[in-house]
Structures are given as C-alpha cells and as structure tokens.
Design an enzyme around this catalytic site. Sequence first.
Site, PDB file in Angstrom:
ATOM      1  N   LYS A 104    -105.501 -44.951  29.411  1.00  0.00           N
ATOM      2  CA  LYS A 104    -106.317 -45.619  30.438  1.00  0.00           C
ATOM      3  C   LYS A 104    -107.695 -44.986  30.574  1.00  0.00           C
ATOM      4  CE  LYS A 104    -105.728 -42.250  33.611  1.00  0.00           C
ATOM      5  NZ  LYS A 104    -106.314 -41.705  34.819  1.00  0.00           N
ATOM      6  N   THR A 122    -108.443 -45.830  38.019  1.00  0.00           N
ATOM      7  CA  THR A 122    -109.401 -45.153  37.158  1.00  0.00           C
ATOM      8  C   THR A 122    -110.620 -46.019  36.861  1.00  0.00           C
ATOM      9  OG1 THR A 122    -107.512 -44.073  36.148  1.00  0.00           O
ATOM     10  CG2 THR A 122    -109.581 -43.856  35.003  1.00  0.00           C
TER      11      THR A 122
END
Lengths: 342, 342
Positions: free
Chosen positions: B201, B258
């Site tokens: 990610k 994120t």
Amino acid sequence: MAPSDSPLPAAAGPPLLVLGGGGWGTALALVLRRAGHEARVWCHDPQHGERVEASRENSRYLPGVRLPPGIRFGSRLEELAAGVEVVFSVVPTQFLRAALESFRGGLPLAPLVVSCSKGFERGTLELPSSIISALLPASRVVILSGPSHAEEVARELPTAVVVASRRPAEAQRVQQLITGPRFRAYTSSDPAGVEIAGAAKNVIALAAGIADGIGFGDNARASLVCRGMAEITRLGAALGARAATFAGLAGIGDLVATCTSRHSRNRAVGVRIAQGEPLDAILRSTHKVAEGVETARSLRELAGRLGIELPITAEVYSVLFEGKPPREAVEALMGRELKEEA
Amino acid sequence: MAPSDSPLPAAAGPPLLVLGGGGWGTALALVLRRAGHEARVWCHDPQHGERVEASRENSRYLPGVRLPPGIRFGSRLEELAAGVEVVFSVVPTQFLRAALESFRGGLPLAPLVVSCSKGFERGTLELPSSIISALLPASRVVILSGPSHAEEVARELPTAVVVASRRPAEAQRVQQLITGPRFRAYTSSDPAGVEIAGAAKNVIALAAGIADGIGFGDNARASLVCRGMAEITRLGAALGARAATFAGLAGIGDLVATCTSRHSRNRAVGVRIAQGEPLDAILRSTHKVAEGVETARSLRELAGRLGIELPITAEVYSVLFEGKPPREAVEALMGRELKEEA
C-alpha cells in the site's frame, strides 16, 4: 470564473437532455458539451433556469464555472426535449417521481434514460431506475455512478465513472457519448450493484463525517470506510448484485471519495451533526440535497425487510432520528464485538 | 504535551519489548503500557534512546507526547530483553536484517515476535516475517498491520488493527496483549495477505501523493485507491494470499488511511516529487523512512518474476528512478485502456 482548459469541439449530433439543474446536472452538461454534444438542462425552478441561462453561470449550485455556448438551461420541457434521444436524469431521488409524473407525455418516446440519481426513495424503498422504469415504461435505463464530485468534474479534474446496463450496447453508447480527455467511463453489466453502491455510500459518508466531527482521526475513518464497504457489499448481495462491483469505481471508489472529500455534502452534514447542530437546522441552512439523510431511513427499513444487519446505517439512523449522541454511536461502531475479520 | 486521556492501569505480567524507537515503536509502547504492561523500547541509536528515556518524550519522531512511567527506552538489548516473552519488531524493513544479525544470541529464546514492519526487502524481495524467521528460527511470527498512524494512536484516537497468524492461539494472545479501550485488534488467519497488503500500500500512497501534488482532485485519488486495491489484491493472489484479506482493515482500511491522511509519509513524499523536488533531496531532508520508495523497486522486480501486471507500481517506479514526469505517469494511469470493469 474558471475557464475551460481545453478548446471545445463543435457540437454535433442530436442534443442531449439533462434533467436537473443542480451542481451535478451542470457538471454533466459540461462533460457532454466537452465531448462534442449540445447539452440542454431542464430545471424544476423556472427562475433558476432563466438566471443560469442568462448569466452563463450556475451561481447557486456550482459557482465560479462559466458555461460555454452549446449549453442551454431552461424549464420548458417540451422545447428542451425536441430531437433528444438520450436523457440524463440527475433529479434528486426524493423528487424524481413527482418530476417524472409532471412530464408525462412531454419526454420523447422510448429514449435511453441515464439515471444519475443516488438513493432509495422514502416509503417505497425504490431505487431511481425502478421509478424511471415505472413512469417511463418505454425507456431503457442505464446507470451512471462513481467518484465524481461536481466541483471537480466542472473544473476538468480527471474523473472516472461507471455506466452500467445489462445490455452491453447501451452501456457502450453512453460510454461513447460522455467520454472525453478528462472524463472517462467504464462499462459494467451489473446495473443493480452500481446503483445500490451509489445509494448506500451516502449513509456511510454521514458516519464518516460524524467521526470526523467528534475529532476522531484518519485511522478511525479508514476503519469506517472499510466496514462501510463490507456493509454495502452485504446489502448488494441481499439484493442480487455482484460482489466484484463493490470493489470497483462505483463501490469502493465512490465510497472513498464521499467519505474523505471536502466536497462531500453528506460528510459535511455528519460533521455538523457531531458538532451539535440539530438536523432540521442543518437541512434548512442549505439548498443542496444530502441524500444520505433520507436514504438512512429507507435503508434501515430495507434491512428489516431483508433480514440483514447494517450496523453503520443503524447507528446513523439513531443519531439522525432518535437523538442518540453522535459520540456514543461512533464508539459503538468502533467497539463492536468482532473478534475475527471475515 | 498531550496528556493521556485515561488513567493508566498498573503494569502487570512480563515486560514486552519493542524493537525500534521511531514514531510507530513509541506509539506501540504507549498502546502496550495502556493495556497494562511494562514496555521497553530498543533503539538502534544509543544517544536517541538515552535522550528519550531522560526527557520522557520522543521529540525526534513523535513530538508532543509525554511518555508515562512503565515505558523504558534504551539501546542495550540484553538488559531490555531480560524476562521478555513477546517482542514487537518495528525496525524499518530495509534495516531489519542488519538489526537482527547484530542481536544474535541477545534476544530471548523462542519468543513470539510480532512483526510490525511494512515493505519488501531490497534485493532479496523478502517480507519482514521471512527475515525474522530466517534469523530467529526458534521464533514464531505474528503479523500486525492496519490503519494506524502513530500520531493518532499515541493520542488515543480510536484505532483498529489486525493481528494475523496461521495459529489462532498466537494471534489471540497478541490480540489480548494489545487491546485497550481505544485500540482494538482483530485476528486473522491469513498472515501472508495481511503482510503483503501492508507492504504494497505504501507504493499506492506515493501515487496518490503524486496525483495530489500535481493538483488532481479527490475524484482522481479515489480512482487510484480503487485501482490500487485491485493491484494489491492481484499481487496477493499471486503470492497465495486470500482475496478477502484485502477487503479488510489491513487491506482497503490501511490503503485508505495511507492514501488520504496528512500523517502519511509516503503520500507526502509523492506530493513533493510532483512539485518537482528530486527524490534524493526529499529523502535527505527527513529522518523518517518512506518505505514505499524501496518497496516500489522491490515490487517492480517481483512483478517481473511473478509475471503479473502492477501498473501503478510501474508508473511510480518510473517517476522515482527513471525521471518520468509525474503528470505523465498519473495521466497514463487515469487514461489506461480499460473499457470494462473487472
């Protein structure tokens, strides 16, 4: 006002009609115009339509964006609908039935109607496509949804959406009509999934706004988005939609945009509720529709009928309509007993 | 400095050891202390450890958070590891092998090691759990991941994470050790999926930061998150992980946190790159590790070995290491030929 980045192509082919002169209707007219079509926008309120047409700006719903030639606002449907083969319906879900009833006979016969409204109708619990099919039985309905805040689309910030129909040729026709350099459409053959995802995400956005409003952070919001996606996927499964749709642009894509963007009206309503403003005062203070409020009501009823659990929707409903303190609701969601992930 | 909201329980049971005195190591020590344990934090840099221990604040990596009694910082491993049965490894992936090699014999025998590092090791393309297993063959490894920015965890903002092991009892043991009123852990039996999701990610977050940095909006970012999830899920499938894990907290949950949070270091690096700063200048300007930079390199190589397409990773790699203009890279991603979803 923001000028258009790209030079406009000459308008060609039959005109396209947009029903609804709010922010998204106006942005969509710009998309269609940039893709080389003449776009006409029907407004429910004649004064609003005249004002936009004369000033070349929708200062009420999409201020700061100049409307180029080839976009026409008005309120006389028969005039606007002349020669139109494809209609884009952007009327807010709760007003859609009344609007279509007022049109009877006025809309061209058997057009393709692209439904861009999001929500479940209060009382009937119907989706916009069902309302359209019931009132315009000769029309075929294509669903358009995805992460597409009007403010960004109008300013030509890159956007990708989904157009869905069980008839591939019809989805492709709409795809070709709307695709431009900064606005891309992907087709899907799961209209039910695309429409359900678009309707249900507004309730999750209210929850995300409530969490933000009580000062919870990005970790909590990300958890809510994640659980929200599970909740919407579960709802979709119960209604016969495909799980993969919820992992796509109309599912997680739109959910992320709606839960994290400053442009999201539903998220903004959640923030204000968490800060202690009463719901009716919030709704009175804005002329924009926060679809999630009515959809929370519809979805709660639908969950009961379907016998499924929609925990985020249930908490949002309690906050909106039963006076549950927002902090208690979000803490209940964060603290649910869920020892093992799926 | 931010005071602790809740009164601290007395520390009971054997002490817990955290390897790594950065922001996340410090936040994790606070989580453990709040859950009623004595927490010890090993720092690679002795001066840093002494300074934090004396000042009761990690001003370098987590400024503004007071460390309560029952948390001890230092750099002498043998002293800190005495009596410890469970170790939390938060050493950045690219430094993990060297750190563990320097410990040989110093860590207690056969402890449970909870791996909290995210990334693929440069060159070997190994995940942190493999490095730990290779260097501490008597240890069993549990993976901890999920949307958990240290700044928020430290300030007791609600956070939910996943602890994963193929041995349910070990995941449950870690779950019990770390769960507190504001920090919840869910168990998973797919450690590979949880670890891969957490590693990959960060590369998507670089792409989201690049899109934000060139002025694209929330619609584009939501599309990137959506495609990023598909990309990570595809990678996971090729490595034997379960698809459902990527729809959970460690997957889409962490990805959303994120890609959308102001706390995200990887996103921030992407923003600066888009604004024209050279990568090496960015990396020199911060003492925090942006794991996605090395992981982009590793993942690109891994994609080649596995014969899979990771388009976002490929574009991020080109921007970071081949001088591709950021705008071109993001436009390539937004404009990919993908006529039909899924």
